[in-house]
Design a protein around this motif. Structure first.
Motif, mmCIF file in Angstrom:
data_model
loop_
_atom_site.group_PDB
_atom_site.id
_atom_site.type_symbol
_atom_site.label_atom_id
_atom_site.label_comp_id
_atom_site.label_asym_id
_atom_site.label_seq_id
_atom_site.Cartn_x
_atom_site.Cartn_y
_atom_site.Cartn_z
ATOM 1 N N VAL A 245 0.836 -1.201 0.000
ATOM 2 C CA VAL A 245 0.000 0.000 0.000
ATOM 3 C C VAL A 245 0.868 1.246 0.000
ATOM 4 C CG1 VAL A 245 -0.239 0.076 2.514
ATOM 5 C CG2 VAL A 245 -2.024 1.071 1.077
ATOM 6 N N TYR A 246 2.064 1.148 0.566
ATOM 7 C CA TYR A 246 2.957 2.300 0.595
ATOM 8 C C TYR A 246 3.465 2.652 -0.804
ATOM 9 C CZ TYR A 246 2.789 1.163 5.531
ATOM 10 O OH TYR A 246 2.345 0.882 6.808
ATOM 11 N N GLU A 247 3.727 1.648 -1.617
ATOM 12 C CA GLU A 247 4.132 1.907 -2.997
ATOM 13 C C GLU A 247 3.007 2.587 -3.773
ATOM 14 O OE1 GLU A 247 6.360 -1.396 -4.985
ATOM 15 O OE2 GLU A 247 6.078 -2.389 -3.055
ATOM 16 N N PHE A 248 1.777 2.146 -3.551
ATOM 17 C CA PHE A 248 0.643 2.773 -4.224
ATOM 18 C C PHE A 248 0.426 4.191 -3.706
ATOM 19 C CE2 PHE A 248 -0.110 -1.678 -5.149
ATOM 20 C CZ PHE A 248 -0.544 -1.624 -6.458
ATOM 21 N N ARG A 249 0.615 4.374 -2.406
ATOM 22 C CA ARG A 249 0.528 5.733 -1.859
ATOM 23 C C ARG A 249 1.523 6.659 -2.555
ATOM 24 N NH1 ARG A 249 3.445 6.499 3.648
ATOM 25 N NH2 ARG A 249 5.124 6.177 2.113
ATOM 26 N N ASP A 250 2.763 6.197 -2.717
ATOM 27 C CA ASP A 250 3.797 7.038 -3.322
ATOM 28 C C ASP A 250 3.440 7.385 -4.773
ATOM 29 O OD1 ASP A 250 5.128 6.855 -0.940
ATOM 30 O OD2 ASP A 250 6.622 5.402 -1.640
ATOM 31 N N LEU A 251 2.881 6.427 -5.511
ATOM 32 C CA LEU A 251 2.465 6.701 -6.887
ATOM 33 C C LEU A 251 1.373 7.775 -6.928
ATOM 34 C CD1 LEU A 251 2.340 3.019 -8.181
ATOM 35 C CD2 LEU A 251 3.817 4.819 -9.124
ATOM 36 N N LEU A 252 0.427 7.679 -6.008
ATOM 37 C CA LEU A 252 -0.684 8.626 -5.987
ATOM 38 C C LEU A 252 -0.227 10.012 -5.550
ATOM 39 C CD1 LEU A 252 -3.276 6.192 -4.408
ATOM 40 C CD2 LEU A 252 -3.482 7.210 -6.677
ATOM 41 N N VAL A 253 0.560 10.075 -4.502
ATOM 42 C CA VAL A 253 1.026 11.366 -3.998
ATOM 43 C C VAL A 253 1.897 12.075 -5.035
ATOM 44 C CG1 VAL A 253 2.492 12.472 -2.260
ATOM 45 C CG2 VAL A 253 0.831 10.735 -1.569
ATOM 46 N N ALA A 254 2.686 11.299 -5.778
ATOM 47 C CA ALA A 254 3.561 11.881 -6.800
ATOM 48 C C ALA A 254 2.803 12.325 -8.039
ATOM 49 C CB ALA A 254 4.631 10.868 -7.185
ATOM 50 N N GLY A 255 1.534 11.957 -8.160
ATOM 51 C CA GLY A 255 0.788 12.265 -9.372
ATOM 52 C C GLY A 255 1.295 11.488 -10.561
ATOM 53 N N ALA A 256 1.655 10.218 -10.326
ATOM 54 C CA ALA A 256 2.324 9.412 -11.349
ATOM 55 C C ALA A 256 1.374 8.565 -12.179
ATOM 56 C CB ALA A 256 3.362 8.501 -10.687
ATOM 57 N N CYS A 257 0.067 8.623 -11.912
ATOM 58 C CA CYS A 257 -0.829 7.690 -12.603
ATOM 59 C C CYS A 257 -2.239 8.251 -12.724
ATOM 60 C CB CYS A 257 -0.864 6.351 -11.874
ATOM 61 S SG CYS A 257 -1.381 6.494 -10.147
ATOM 62 N N THR A 271 -7.624 -8.267 1.190
ATOM 63 C CA THR A 271 -7.511 -7.282 2.270
ATOM 64 C C THR A 271 -6.691 -6.070 1.849
ATOM 65 O OG1 THR A 271 -7.852 -8.930 4.003
ATOM 66 C CG2 THR A 271 -6.679 -6.914 4.625
ATOM 67 N N PRO A 272 -5.451 -6.229 1.370
ATOM 68 C CA PRO A 272 -4.702 -5.038 0.950
ATOM 69 C C PRO A 272 -5.249 -4.393 -0.316
ATOM 70 C CG PRO A 272 -3.444 -7.019 0.486
ATOM 71 C CD PRO A 272 -4.615 -7.440 1.309
ATOM 72 N N LEU A 273 -5.831 -5.166 -1.232
ATOM 73 C CA LEU A 273 -6.373 -4.559 -2.438
ATOM 74 C C LEU A 273 -7.508 -3.594 -2.105
ATOM 75 C CD1 LEU A 273 -6.746 -6.016 -5.922
ATOM 76 C CD2 LEU A 273 -8.662 -4.734 -4.973
ATOM 77 N N LEU A 274 -8.344 -3.953 -1.145
ATOM 78 C CA LEU A 274 -9.418 -3.052 -0.738
ATOM 79 C C LEU A 274 -8.857 -1.778 -0.111
ATOM 80 C CD1 LEU A 274 -11.968 -5.598 0.793
ATOM 81 C CD2 LEU A 274 -12.046 -4.519 -1.461
ATOM 82 N N ARG A 275 -7.784 -1.904 0.634
ATOM 83 C CA ARG A 275 -7.150 -0.724 1.228
ATOM 84 C C ARG A 275 -6.584 0.187 0.135
ATOM 85 N NH1 ARG A 275 -3.979 -4.029 6.102
ATOM 86 N NH2 ARG A 275 -5.851 -4.431 7.365
ATOM 87 N N ILE A 276 -5.978 -0.418 -0.862
ATOM 88 C CA ILE A 276 -5.436 0.352 -1.987
ATOM 89 C C ILE A 276 -6.562 1.065 -2.728
ATOM 90 C CG2 ILE A 276 -4.321 0.112 -4.246
ATOM 91 C CD1 ILE A 276 -2.771 -2.306 -2.878
ATOM 92 N N ALA A 277 -7.669 0.373 -2.937
ATOM 93 C CA ALA A 277 -8.790 0.973 -3.656
ATOM 94 C C ALA A 277 -9.370 2.162 -2.895
ATOM 95 C CB ALA A 277 -9.877 -0.077 -3.896
ATOM 96 N N GLU A 278 -9.475 2.056 -1.577
ATOM 97 C CA GLU A 278 -9.996 3.171 -0.794
ATOM 98 C C GLU A 278 -9.026 4.347 -0.803
ATOM 99 O OE1 GLU A 278 -12.871 3.855 0.465
ATOM 100 O OE2 GLU A 278 -13.725 1.962 -0.183
ATOM 101 N N LEU A 279 -7.728 4.054 -0.756
ATOM 102 C CA LEU A 279 -6.734 5.112 -0.858
ATOM 103 C C LEU A 279 -6.834 5.806 -2.212
ATOM 104 C CD1 LEU A 279 -4.209 6.576 0.239
ATOM 105 C CD2 LEU A 279 -2.842 4.700 -0.717
ATOM 106 N N ALA A 280 -6.915 5.017 -3.285
ATOM 107 C CA ALA A 280 -7.006 5.584 -4.632
ATOM 108 C C ALA A 280 -8.265 6.422 -4.802
ATOM 109 C CB ALA A 280 -6.971 4.463 -5.668
ATOM 110 N N ARG A 281 -9.321 6.021 -4.137
ATOM 111 C CA ARG A 281 -10.579 6.756 -4.239
ATOM 112 C C ARG A 281 -10.416 8.206 -3.782
ATOM 113 N NH1 ARG A 281 -15.904 4.795 -0.854
ATOM 114 N NH2 ARG A 281 -17.498 5.868 -2.069
#
Length: 351
Positions: A245-257, A271-281
């Motif tokens: 989830v930390y790698e996905f956080r970094d991608l989102l915060v950087a505006g990389a995707c 479990t982690p995929l749902l956490r990633i999806a909520e973060l991405a939301r």
């Protein structure tokens, strides 16, 4: 309480190999038994390397750590992830963790299906035809695109990243001609470009109206992805090679995707995929689960933001003969729907 963990490794040839180095997929089924006799089954998966290492991790360290725990997916996941950190925060550890997490969700569902357990948000999702086809001849690629069009897929994805950019352009042009102007077209470079080449390639392919460009740069190059995205008009899709989830956080915060594509096994399960999806939301970035349509398709029906399901030609568990009917998802006329099963709905064939 969890009383036993058992694994079975299965290696299945691909009817359409993903290149000379990927003639098969490897699946490790994971069965958990509870003190009351109930069982849940999940799986880990790898298309190329590491299957025996994943199985060894499951059969030893994970088995020892999970026996005696209560079957709560989130609690077990957090505990096991911290326990396995010495071996790495992602990769083999999360791939192995996925088998346990999926088995726990199979148990959590009880008599309900996964979509109902998560909360159904839509009755169906569009499916895009996907091919691991960089090694295909132009004739084979065009024939595959024709099959996708005949099947009614609203979107298709092809590989790019050949040595010659001119070849990539010719191949994409041929696919666009076959599928017509109304079908969405995506390309996947599988990390084969550097930043200058990615810029040149995207400019050269712009006339073919790309819906997104996937993994244009090495997955770890978050800064490069952000610089590329800031300088092009085509959406950038990443995430199949991210593990935490930390790698996905970094991608989102950087505006990389513009699109995230977590693989449910590589990130460690539902479990982690749902956490990633909520973060991405919170960034208004949709999640399109990567591969494995029997599970990813069910997740897509319950994720917060609309998405599509990916189906690689002749590579689903059903197509590989790993599971028996009735299948957990049905793809018809370019739409995926879930069946009326209980749990994950994966009825593994006995080998």
């Amino acid at each position: 309480m969890i009383t036993e963990l058992r694994t079975t490794l299965r290696t299945v040839p691909l009817p359409r190999p993903w290149g000379a180095g990927v003639p098969a997929n490897h699946v490790i089924t994971v069965e958990l038994t509870l003190a009351d006799g109930r069982t849940g089954t999940g799986f880990s998966w790898t298309p190329q390397i590491g299957a025996r290492a994943v199985q060894a991790l499951l059969d030893n360290e994970i088995r020892e750590a999970v026996i005696g725990l209560e079957p709560h997916p989130e609690v077990v996941w957090d505990r096991l992830w911290r326990h396995l950190r010495e071996a790495g925060g992602g990769g083999l550890t999360t791939i192995a963790l996925a088998g346990v997490d999926l088995a726990l969700w199979d148990l959590r569902c009880g008599d309900a299906g996964l979509v109902e357990t998560l909360g159904r948000r839509r009755d169906s999702v569009p499916v895009y035809g996907s091919g691991v086809n960089l090694h295909y001849s132009p004739e084979e690629l065009v024939a595959q695109a024709g099959r996708w069009r005949a099947a009614g897929y609203p979107a298709v994805k092809v590989k790019v990243g050949r040595d010659s950019l001119r070849e990539d352009v010719a191949r994409v042009a041929a696919v666009r001609e076959v599928i017509g102007p109304d079908t969405l077209l995506m390309v996947d470079a599988n990390q084969r470009w550097d930043l200058p080449r990615a810029r040149r390639a995207i400019a050269a392919l712009a006339e073919y109206d790309l819906h997104w460009v996937e993994e244009p740069l090495p997955a770890d190059d978050v800064t490069g992805q952000a610089r590329l995205r800031a300088g092009v008009d085509v959406p950038i899709a990443v995430g199949e090679s991210a593990y935490s989830v930390y790698e996905f956080r970094d991608l989102l915060v950087a505006g990389a995707c513009d699109v995230l594509q977590p693989n449910v096994v590589r990130v460690g399960g539902i479990t982690p995929l749902l956490r990633i999806a909520e973060l991405a939301r919170t960034f208004d970035v949709p999640v399109y689960p990567h591969l494995l349509p029997e599970i990813s398709g069910q997740l897509a029906l319950a994720l917060p933001l609309p998405c599509m399901a990916e189906e690689v030609e002749d590579a689903s568990f059903a197509a590989l003969g790993l599971i028996a009917e009735p299948y957990p998802v049905l793809v018809e006329k370019g739409e995926l729907r879930a069946g009326g099963h209980r749990g994950l709905g994966l009825r593994w064939r006995v080998t």
